[in-house]
Design an enzyme around this catalytic site. Sequence first.
Site, PDB file in Angstrom:
ATOM      1  N   ASP A  67       0.817  -1.212   0.000  1.00  0.00           N
ATOM      2  CA  ASP A  67       0.000   0.000   0.000  1.00  0.00           C
ATOM      3  C   ASP A  67       0.851   1.263   0.000  1.00  0.00           C
ATOM      4  O   ASP A  67       2.071   1.209   0.165  1.00  0.00           O
ATOM      5  CB  ASP A  67      -0.957  -0.005   1.211  1.00  0.00           C
ATOM      6  CG  ASP A  67      -0.251  -0.391   2.514  1.00  0.00           C
ATOM      7  OD1 ASP A  67       0.988  -0.416   2.550  1.00  0.00           O
ATOM      8  OD2 ASP A  67      -0.954  -0.670   3.508  1.00  0.00           O
ATOM      9  N   ASP A 138      -6.881  -1.798  14.318  1.00  0.00           N
ATOM     10  CA  ASP A 138      -8.287  -2.155  14.086  1.00  0.00           C
ATOM     11  C   ASP A 138      -8.422  -3.474  13.329  1.00  0.00           C
ATOM     12  O   ASP A 138      -9.485  -3.800  12.819  1.00  0.00           O
ATOM     13  CB  ASP A 138      -9.005  -1.027  13.326  1.00  0.00           C
ATOM     14  CG  ASP A 138      -8.388  -0.765  11.949  1.00  0.00           C
ATOM     15  OD1 ASP A 138      -7.463  -1.508  11.555  1.00  0.00           O
ATOM     16  OD2 ASP A 138      -8.842   0.169  11.257  1.00  0.00           O
ATOM     17  N   HIS A 140      -6.737  -4.392  10.575  1.00  0.00           N
ATOM     18  CA  HIS A 140      -6.562  -4.367   9.115  1.00  0.00           C
ATOM     19  C   HIS A 140      -5.252  -5.018   8.667  1.00  0.00           C
ATOM     20  O   HIS A 140      -4.272  -5.045   9.401  1.00  0.00           O
ATOM     21  CB  HIS A 140      -6.690  -2.946   8.547  1.00  0.00           C
ATOM     22  CG  HIS A 140      -5.575  -1.996   8.895  1.00  0.00           C
ATOM     23  ND1 HIS A 140      -5.808  -0.700   9.299  1.00  0.00           N
ATOM     24  CD2 HIS A 140      -4.226  -2.125   8.871  1.00  0.00           C
ATOM     25  CE1 HIS A 140      -4.646  -0.090   9.494  1.00  0.00           C
ATOM     26  NE2 HIS A 140      -3.676  -0.936   9.256  1.00  0.00           N
ATOM     27  N   GLU A 145      -9.494  -1.625   5.756  1.00  0.00           N
ATOM     28  CA  GLU A 145     -10.143  -1.247   7.001  1.00  0.00           C
ATOM     29  C   GLU A 145     -11.360  -2.130   7.268  1.00  0.00           C
ATOM     30  O   GLU A 145     -11.866  -2.783   6.343  1.00  0.00           O
ATOM     31  CB  GLU A 145     -10.576   0.221   6.919  1.00  0.00           C
ATOM     32  CG  GLU A 145      -9.420   1.195   6.716  1.00  0.00           C
ATOM     33  CD  GLU A 145      -8.558   1.384   7.961  1.00  0.00           C
ATOM     34  OE1 GLU A 145      -8.358   0.421   8.714  1.00  0.00           O
ATOM     35  OE2 GLU A 145      -8.074   2.504   8.170  1.00  0.00           O
TER      36      GLU A 145
HETATM   37  C1  GLP Z   1      -0.199   0.519   8.499  1.00  0.00           C
HETATM   38  C2  GLP Z   1       0.067  -0.392   7.293  1.00  0.00           C
HETATM   39  C3  GLP Z   1      -0.097  -1.855   7.644  1.00  0.00           C
HETATM   40  C4  GLP Z   1       0.631  -2.186   8.934  1.00  0.00           C
HETATM   41  C5  GLP Z   1       0.067  -1.334  10.051  1.00  0.00           C
HETATM   42  C6  GLP Z   1       0.655  -1.657  11.408  1.00  0.00           C
HETATM   43  O1  GLP Z   1      -1.527   0.809   8.689  1.00  0.00           O
HETATM   44  N1  GLP Z   1      -0.771  -0.052   6.202  1.00  0.00           N
HETATM   45  O2  GLP Z   1       0.399  -2.648   6.571  1.00  0.00           O
HETATM   46  O3  GLP Z   1       0.507  -3.558   9.230  1.00  0.00           O
HETATM   47  O4  GLP Z   1       0.334   0.027   9.726  1.00  0.00           O
HETATM   48  O5  GLP Z   1       1.752  -0.860  11.695  1.00  0.00           O
HETATM   49  P1  GLP Z   1       2.776  -1.136  12.865  1.00  0.00           P
HETATM   50  O6  GLP Z   1       3.609  -2.281  12.412  1.00  0.00           O
HETATM   51  O7  GLP Z   1       3.577   0.139  12.941  1.00  0.00           O
HETATM   52  O8  GLP Z   1       1.988  -1.424  14.082  1.00  0.00           O
END
Ligand code: GLP
Length: 264
Positions: A67, A138, A140, A145
């Site tokens: 993404d 959340d 995802h 989402e």
């Molecule tokens: C973002 C990304 C996800 C990732 C998430 C968690 O929202 N789009 O791919 O898994 O963050 O991030 P973190 O690893 O910093 O908790």
Amino acid sequence: MRVLIVKDYDEMSKKAADIVAELVKRKPNCVLGLATGSTPEGLYSELVRRHKEEGLDFSKVITFNLDEYYGLPGTHPQSYRYFMNEKLFNGINIRKENTLVPDGKVPIKDIEKFCKEYEEKIKKAGGIDLQVLGIGGDGHIAFNEPGSSLSSRTRLVALNEQTIKDNSRFFSSVDDVPKYALSMGVGTILEAKELLFLANGEKKAEVVAKAIEGPITSSITASALQLHPKVTVILDEGAAKMLSRVSFYKFAAEAEEKIGMKLF
Ligand code: GLP
């Protein structure tokens, strides 16, 4: 689903690097699906170390990122393109043209075409051999989402309040966090040949338990991983805290060692 529970973040990152490195050695022209966020940072720095110290060769590897924030150019320090360059690509011998990240600056009118082409490029490369995934607060995966269709494809998505708040730690204020993103869909992710799902820290414990042991639901898009035949989950003790089948996972992990075979 293989669920491996390890001591801490460091061990999670090294175990994940073992899986990626094994694939890169076995199939030098493999296609990796990559994620951003703080979770895979340790994995990426371990891969950089293995490249520099052990000669792990990425010269034929192709990567696709999950993404990108919509509206941010790849030169923006909070863009996912920038993150990937900094944390991984600049430290290994991958060809830049083989690193694909959705373009956050695609004009609105071209988004649909761009997303379709992103998916076509994945297919043309032979499909993703191994997709790395983290989980949002959340539930995802990528930026799918709650409420995203479990058969969704790469598309423009709106980010929900919790994600904007969670990710505001990287921006100077919550107002600076982009409100939209381009994201692979859950359906796209499920087409990868193998998935590597990582989570660490107690903060993720509740949502991880829902994703792994709860019902499959679009309210927690990570729960769709239960539909995939080849998923390895690596959790540190904090993230595993609310799981109810810990003793079974430990038993299965020991059995794997004994018979020398992965038990999905
Ligand atoms: C973002 C990304 C996800 C990732 C998430 C968690 O929202 N789009 O791919 O898994 O963050 O991030 P973190 O690893 O910093 O908790």
